[in-house]
Design a protein around this motif. Structure first.
Motif, PDB file in Angstrom:
ATOM      1  N   UNK A 107     -14.342   6.909  66.985  1.00  0.00           N
ATOM      2  CA  UNK A 107     -15.694   6.467  67.307  1.00  0.00           C
ATOM      3  C   UNK A 107     -16.585   7.663  67.612  1.00  0.00           C
ATOM      4  N   UNK A 108     -16.030   8.642  68.296  1.00  0.00           N
ATOM      5  CA  UNK A 108     -16.786   9.869  68.591  1.00  0.00           C
ATOM      6  C   UNK A 108     -17.203  10.548  67.290  1.00  0.00           C
ATOM      7  N   UNK A 109     -16.297  10.568  66.314  1.00  0.00           N
ATOM      8  CA  UNK A 109     -16.607  11.186  65.027  1.00  0.00           C
ATOM      9  C   UNK A 109     -17.698  10.405  64.298  1.00  0.00           C
TER      10      UNK A 109
ATOM     11  N   UNK B 109     -14.561  18.088  64.461  1.00  0.00           N
ATOM     12  CA  UNK B 109     -13.783  18.442  65.645  1.00  0.00           C
ATOM     13  C   UNK B 109     -13.103  17.214  66.247  1.00  0.00           C
ATOM     14  N   UNK B 110     -13.808  16.084  66.259  1.00  0.00           N
ATOM     15  CA  UNK B 110     -13.230  14.862  66.807  1.00  0.00           C
ATOM     16  C   UNK B 110     -12.066  14.374  65.951  1.00  0.00           C
ATOM     17  N   UNK B 111     -12.237  14.402  64.638  1.00  0.00           N
ATOM     18  CA  UNK B 111     -11.143  13.986  63.757  1.00  0.00           C
ATOM     19  C   UNK B 111      -9.941  14.929  63.886  1.00  0.00           C
ATOM     20  N   UNK B 112     -10.201  16.218  63.998  1.00  0.00           N
ATOM     21  CA  UNK B 112      -9.106  17.176  64.148  1.00  0.00           C
ATOM     22  C   UNK B 112      -8.373  16.967  65.470  1.00  0.00           C
ATOM     23  N   UNK B 113      -9.112  16.621  66.508  1.00  0.00           N
ATOM     24  CA  UNK B 113      -8.475  16.324  67.792  1.00  0.00           C
ATOM     25  C   UNK B 113      -7.590  15.091  67.671  1.00  0.00           C
ATOM     26  N   UNK B 114      -8.084  14.090  66.916  1.00  0.00           N
ATOM     27  CA  UNK B 114      -7.274  12.893  66.688  1.00  0.00           C
ATOM     28  C   UNK B 114      -5.996  13.232  65.929  1.00  0.00           C
TER      29      UNK B 114
ATOM     30  N   UNK C 221      -7.801   9.686  60.069  1.00  0.00           N
ATOM     31  CA  UNK C 221      -8.432  10.892  60.625  1.00  0.00           C
ATOM     32  C   UNK C 221      -8.430  12.022  59.610  1.00  0.00           C
ATOM     33  N   UNK C 222      -7.337  12.144  58.852  1.00  0.00           N
ATOM     34  CA  UNK C 222      -7.282  13.199  57.843  1.00  0.00           C
ATOM     35  C   UNK C 222      -8.323  12.992  56.761  1.00  0.00           C
TER      36      UNK C 222
END
Length: 303
Positions: free
Chosen positions: A172-174, A188-193, A203-204
């Motif tokens: 959701x942040x992404x 950055x949000x997806x990479x954190x996920x 996410x990828x």
């Protein structure tokens, strides 16, 4: 179905003359569930065009007397309504209202066109399988984000159901960051996920999609094409055009360009382009038949 070409809206047909003949949109028959699909006549068109300033407005030119058109409209209705207001759909009986079909320069029906901020974006002609329409809609959604369109439209009829299941917080942040045009924060949000859950395929793919949006955000299509044409061995220039082609719906052109480029390269340069191509495969969807066909061509080049 024809190639799912989603070109730039520059130089598109001006629909303002027809739009200004209108009155309020004719609502489709009320239903229990919310619906973002409406029947359009010539008088309803003005408001519908106006709504394309906020969300992509899809127009299906067909006929209730043509079964292919009826089937297509049913699929479009289902997919548009599932978007919960991110798209709207207008159904036009092109035989009853030929002026609307003429405004889109329709040569045959069924024909489906999107409106982005009042300008037409051709999607496809003839019948289309549901999975193909899903891919076209994904590309259209990317184009809408590039145009700064991230809101939702009110339903034409019915009552909104409970919203879609909530996204995981980082997803959701992404999405929020994408809506704000902050692609770095979205990545950055997806990479954190991914760091939390390495097998998070959504996410990828999200990472790849955000990178594509970021790379193409400030590119000029005409200049990029001209540079690539004049410098066929300029890897960066070829990658730029391939990215723009994917965003614009010219998927097979993008894949063909990169496979051809890989065939002329070696070592690190070849691997750089191959990795980009793999990312684009993921963005389009690895089950897409265009991806499968390109993978076969890539294998022949590599091996």
């Amino acid at each position: 179905m024809t190639d799912q070409n989603i070109p730039s809206t520059r130089g598109a047909v001006d629909l303002s003359a027809l739009a200004h003949q209108g009155s309020e949109a004719t609502q489709s028959a009320p239903a229990a569930a919310a619906s973002w699909t409406t029947n359009l006549d010539q008088g309803a068109f003005e408001q519908f065009v106006g709504m394309s300033q906020q969300v992509p407005a899809i127009v299906s030119l067909g006929s209730p007397r043509v079964q292919v058109s009826v089937d297509l409209d049913a699929t479009l209705r289902k997919l548009v309504d599932a978007k919960g207001g991110k798209f709207i759909l207008g159904l036009v009986d092109a035989e009853t209202y030929p002026q609307i079909a003429q405004a889109f320069q329709a040569q045959q029906i069924p024909m489906v066109v999107a409106l982005i901020k009042g300008q037409p974006v051709p999607l496809f002609q003839g019948p289309a399988a549901e999975e193909q329409i899903v891919q076209v809609f994904a590309q259209l959604e990317q184009l809408a984000v590039q145009q700064g369109m991230s809101g939702t439209a009110p339903a034409f009829s019915g009552e909104a159901q409970q919203g879609e299941p909530e996204l995981p917080p980082l997803h959701q942040k992404a999405v929020d960051a994408i809506d704000a045009g902050d692609y770095a924060a979205a990545e950055a949000a997806y990479l954190e996920a991914l760091n939390e859950k390495p097998n998070d395929k959504d996410a990828q793919i999200g990472v790849y999609q955000v990178r594509l949006l970021s790379r193409t955000h400030n590119l000029d299509l005409a200049k990029s094409r001209d540079k690539a044409a004049q410098n066929p061995d300029d890897i960066a220039a070829q990658l730029d055009v391939a990215d723009l082609d994917v965003v614009g719906g010219h998927v097979e052109d993008a894949f063909g360009r990169l496979v051809s480029l890989i065939s002329r390269l070696a070592d690190e340069d070849r691997e750089r382009v191959r990795r980009r191509l793999i990312e684009l495969y993921a963005v389009i969807g690895n089950n897409d038949p265009r991806v499968a066909a390109s993978r076969q061509k890539l294998a022949r080049v590599l091996f």
